[in-house]
Structure formats: C-alpha cells, structure tokens
Design an enzyme around this catalytic site. Structure first.
Site, PDB file in Angstrom:
ATOM      1  CD1 TRP A 146      -2.719   1.533   0.432  1.00  0.00           C
ATOM      2  CD2 TRP A 146      -2.167   1.802   2.586  1.00  0.00           C
ATOM      3  NE1 TRP A 146      -3.503   2.527   0.951  1.00  0.00           N
ATOM      4  CE2 TRP A 146      -3.182   2.722   2.273  1.00  0.00           C
ATOM      5  CE3 TRP A 146      -1.659   1.775   3.887  1.00  0.00           C
ATOM      6  CZ2 TRP A 146      -3.706   3.605   3.208  1.00  0.00           C
ATOM      7  CZ3 TRP A 146      -2.170   2.648   4.824  1.00  0.00           C
ATOM      8  CH2 TRP A 146      -3.188   3.553   4.483  1.00  0.00           C
ATOM      9  CG  ASP A 227      -2.241  -2.696   7.161  1.00  0.00           C
ATOM     10  OD1 ASP A 227      -3.372  -2.566   7.667  1.00  0.00           O
ATOM     11  OD2 ASP A 227      -1.826  -1.970   6.233  1.00  0.00           O
ATOM     12  CE  LYS A 262      -9.976   0.414   3.896  1.00  0.00           C
ATOM     13  NZ  LYS A 262      -9.398   1.286   2.943  1.00  0.00           N
TER      14      LYS A 262
HETATM   15  C1  LIG Z   1      -3.487  -2.124   3.321  1.00  0.00           C
HETATM   16  C2  LIG Z   1      -4.194  -0.985   3.963  1.00  0.00           C
HETATM   17  N1  LIG Z   1      -3.937  -0.693   5.236  1.00  0.00           N
HETATM   18  C3  LIG Z   1      -4.549   0.307   5.873  1.00  0.00           C
HETATM   19  C4  LIG Z   1      -5.471   1.096   5.223  1.00  0.00           C
HETATM   20  C5  LIG Z   1      -6.093   2.249   5.981  1.00  0.00           C
HETATM   21  O1  LIG Z   1      -7.441   2.185   6.123  1.00  0.00           O
HETATM   22  P1  LIG Z   1      -8.291   3.370   6.775  1.00  0.00           P
HETATM   23  O2  LIG Z   1      -9.105   3.953   5.677  1.00  0.00           O
HETATM   24  O3  LIG Z   1      -9.064   2.714   7.839  1.00  0.00           O
HETATM   25  O4  LIG Z   1      -7.316   4.359   7.332  1.00  0.00           O
HETATM   26  C6  LIG Z   1      -5.765   0.848   3.880  1.00  0.00           C
HETATM   27  C7  LIG Z   1      -6.715   1.702   3.157  1.00  0.00           C
HETATM   28  O5  LIG Z   1      -6.825   1.736   1.984  1.00  0.00           O
HETATM   29  C8  LIG Z   1      -5.113  -0.226   3.245  1.00  0.00           C
HETATM   30  O6  LIG Z   1      -5.365  -0.521   1.963  1.00  0.00           O
END
Ligand SMILES: Cc1ncc(COP(=O)(O)O)c(C=O)c1O
Length: 408
Positions: A146, A227, A262
C-alpha cells in the site's frame, strides 16, 4: 464588532526568511487526481477501477443497512458528546478483540488495544510506539505494498528496509525472497505483513507459509506489525483472521493495526484500532501507556461516531447477524467478479487465486494510459485494479478494451 477586524497587511514584498520559503511543493495524491479526472470525464460508460472502496453491482458505495440502523439507535440514545479518553471507546475495542485476535487472546492480559482514526491512525500509532522503544526502529516492508506504508513509517522516524515480495509478471508471491529477507533482519526489527486481502496484489500467504513465517519471526525475535484492513473481503470473515491467529500463537510480541472502514463501509468516519500483544502484563501496561501518550500527541482522542456505530452493531445479536450477511454479500460479489474476469481472458486468470478487492495487473503505463484515454477505463498508474469497481455488465467491455489496446 465589524469595525474592530484587522485590515490585512498590505506589505507586498517577499521575505527571504519566510517560514514557508523552504517548503517544496508536494505532488498530489495520484489516486485523488485520478478521481478528479474521472469525475470530469463526460463518457457515460466510463469504468472506475481506481479508488479503493467497495462498490455494488450498480457502482455505488452504499451505507450498510446495519450501519443505518445503528445510527438511528445512536441518534435516539446518545445523551452527551462530552470527551472520551485517548483510548477512545473501550467497549468498541473490547468487542473487536476476539474478532481480530481470537477468543483466547482476547482474554489474555498481555493483549491491549486502543481505538484509532482508521487503520491509517493505527499504523501511525504503531510506528510511534515502535519509534519510542529506541532500539526497534527498523521495519521490513515487502514490495509492492500500500503506497501509504512508506510515508507513515518514515514520518514516525522508522528506517524502512524494503524487499521484493511479489512478481507482477508471473503474479507469484516471492516467498523464498521474503524468507531470505527476514533471515537477514536483526532481532527486534519489525516486519510489516498484510493480514489478508493484500493491497495491491490480492495474493495472501497460505496456512503453511504463515506458519513458516511465524516460526521464523519467533526464532529470530522479529516483531510482526500486521496490517488488517479488509477482514471479511477475502476467503470469509473467520478464515481471513487465520494468519493473525497463527502469528500470535508463535511470537512473543506483535502489533495489529485494524480498520473497520471497509468491512463496515465507514470510510470517512475513520474507524479502527491498534492492538499490541506483549510479553507479560507489566509490558502490556507499559505499551498501553505509550499508546495513550502517542495518541494524545497525535489526535488527543479518536473521532467517536464510527466506533459507536460498530459497538452498537456488535452488541446486538440481530445487527451483528445483519452485518455478517451484508459483508458476506460484498465478499461474494467481489469473488464472482474475479471468476467472471478470469473466465473471460487469460490476462485475468490469476485473479481467481487472489482475493479481496485488489489485483495488480501485469500491464505497462502505455496500456494504462490508452485504456483511460480511449475507453474511459481508469486505474492506478501501478496497474492496480479495484475488482469491486466493475459493475454488472462491465466485464465484456473491459476485456474487449484490454484486448484492443494490448493488440491481442
Ligand atoms: C493495506 C491498507 N492498510 C490500511 C489502510 C487504511 O485504512 P483506513 O481507511 O481505515 O485508514 C488501507 C486503506 O486503503 C489499506 O489498503
């Protein structure tokens, strides 16, 4: 009184010592630029494979019914909006523990957790706690990952050590390279791993690979930072937590950054939590106090609404059942779009072996640009697609466009 307002300073010259003179202009977030471009594209048949949110078959990111219902209850029940502590909504955190870490660990005094502003906040808080523990400043990050991982960790002062963990051309996990990288890590180093539904590749470790990794991290004294942002979008709600469970069974210390943004469709409500699994109860107490002080320095306390909604859903058997069903409907839609794509063209064949919303296509920037310019098909510049962006009826057009621009 209007007349007392100060008039703006009329000075027009520029100072050589201006505080902001040294700032370099930063590039815009490429995905936000993509959203703007797509919004201004007048073509009716445009397809959005860029933004990382769930879409239903008609292309909408709906508010889930269980969320609407919990919001209705909250509106009727909530008696105050007075401050909470830096730990956020404790009931929310405690209800998440068994879902995220398993029933046994949920009752273990070595496990502590706090609410955070989304998974992003959880990752930042984890990085701050790691940075505060002095020696533990190196984090191992398999690429591709990410794109926000690197800026979050470097903003907290961690040293990032990258390695290749996926081959886009063959669509294979580079598991041997991952093991080799972690064998060269030093005791106390942190290892970032995606809990499930890898973003951007959609390729997760299988059970045997998780076990190998967990044993390696335990014997080499490495600390996993898991994560976990897409529970329920992969193989199923409980199966998606398999890797986390295996890791927690083996290692002495771990961090889990969880997002509800999500799987509860809460996105902008910024709802998440950070959990730390520690060596003993005194260590748990120390880590917890550091989570709180880092949270105070960052945001004082997390936003309440999303966590209150999640707590109400998890407290009610009926709402919890509805939520599981709605999440399962989202998961199975994504899985069936993967199947449809894989059956339609060999380029997409690996997508059935992958899971979650994302896959990283082995196509170059010319193909990506032509899909956008000639067909109104938008995706990230890396070739990452959000499978949930494909509406009912889009598959044929996408496959035809792809064949056209790739010349096959
Ligand atoms: C792999 C990953 N980790 C963490 C997050 C963070 O999510 P949040 O929207 O809850 O901050 C995302 C969001 O796209 C993600 O794809």
């Amino acid at each position: 009184m209007q007349g007392s307002r100060r008039t703006p300073n009329a000075r027009t010259g520029t100072s050589q010592h201006g505080l902001f003179n040294a700032l370099k202009k930063q590039p815009p977030d490429p995905l936000l630029s993509l959203i703007a471009k797509l919004r201004d594209d007048p073509r009716q048949e445009k397809i959005d494979l860029g933004v990382g949110v769930y879409r239903d078959a008609s292309g909408i990111t709906p508010v889930m019914h269980c969320v609407k219902e919990a919001e209705r209850l909250l509106l009727a029940m909530q008696a105050t909006k007075s401050y909470l502590g830096s730990e956020g909504d404790v009931g929310f955190v405690n209800l998440l523990k068994p879902m995220v870490c398993g029933e046994a660990f949920a009752r273990d005094p070595r496990l502590v957790g706090v609410q955070t502003p989304g998974g992003t906040g959880a990752l930042r808080l984890a990085a701050d706690v790691i940075a505060a523990s002095v020696a533990r400043t190196k984090i191992w990050l398999g690429l591709p990952s990410w794109p926000n991982h690197e800026p979050i960790f470097s903003a907290a002062g961690l040293t990032i050590q990258t390695y290749r963990s996926f081959d886009v051309t063959t669509q294979q996990l580079l598991f041997d390279d991952t093991i080799a990288a972690l064998k060269s890590a030093q005791p106390g180093d942190v290892v970032l791993l995606h809990g499930c539904c890898h973003n951007p590749t959609g390729s997760d470790f299988d059970v045997a690979q998780w076990a190998t990794l967990a044993k390696l991290m335990a014997t080499r004294d490495l600390v996993p930072l898991l994560d976990f942002a897409y529970q329920g979008f992969g193989r199923g709600f409980e199966p998606d937590a398999t890797g986390i469970g295996i890791v927690l069974e083996h290692v002495g210390e771990a961090l889990v950054a969880y997002s509800c943004d999500k799987n509860f469709g809460l996105y902008r409500e910024r709802t998440g939590a950070l959990f730390a699994f520690t060596q003993d109860a005194p260590a748990a107490d120390r880590v917890y106090s550091n989570m709180l002080s880092a949270a105070r320095a960052n945001w004082a306390m997390p936003p309440d609404h999303g966590a209150a909604v999640v707590r109400l859903i998890l407290e009610s058997d009926e709402l919890r059942r509805d939520w599981h069903q709605e999440l399962e409907d989202m998961r199975s839609r994504v899985a069936s779009v993967r199947q449809e794509l894989a059956a339609a063209d060999s380029l997409f064949a690996p997508l059935v072996l992958q899971c979650g919303m994302f896959s990283l296509l082995p196509i170059d920037s010319v193909v990506i640009a032509r899909l956008q310019a000639e067909h109104g098909i938008y995706m990230a510049g890396s070739g990452r697609i959000n499978v949930a962006g494909i509406r009912g009826g889009d598959v044929e057009r996408l496959v035809r466009a792809m064949r056209g621009v790739r010349g096959r």
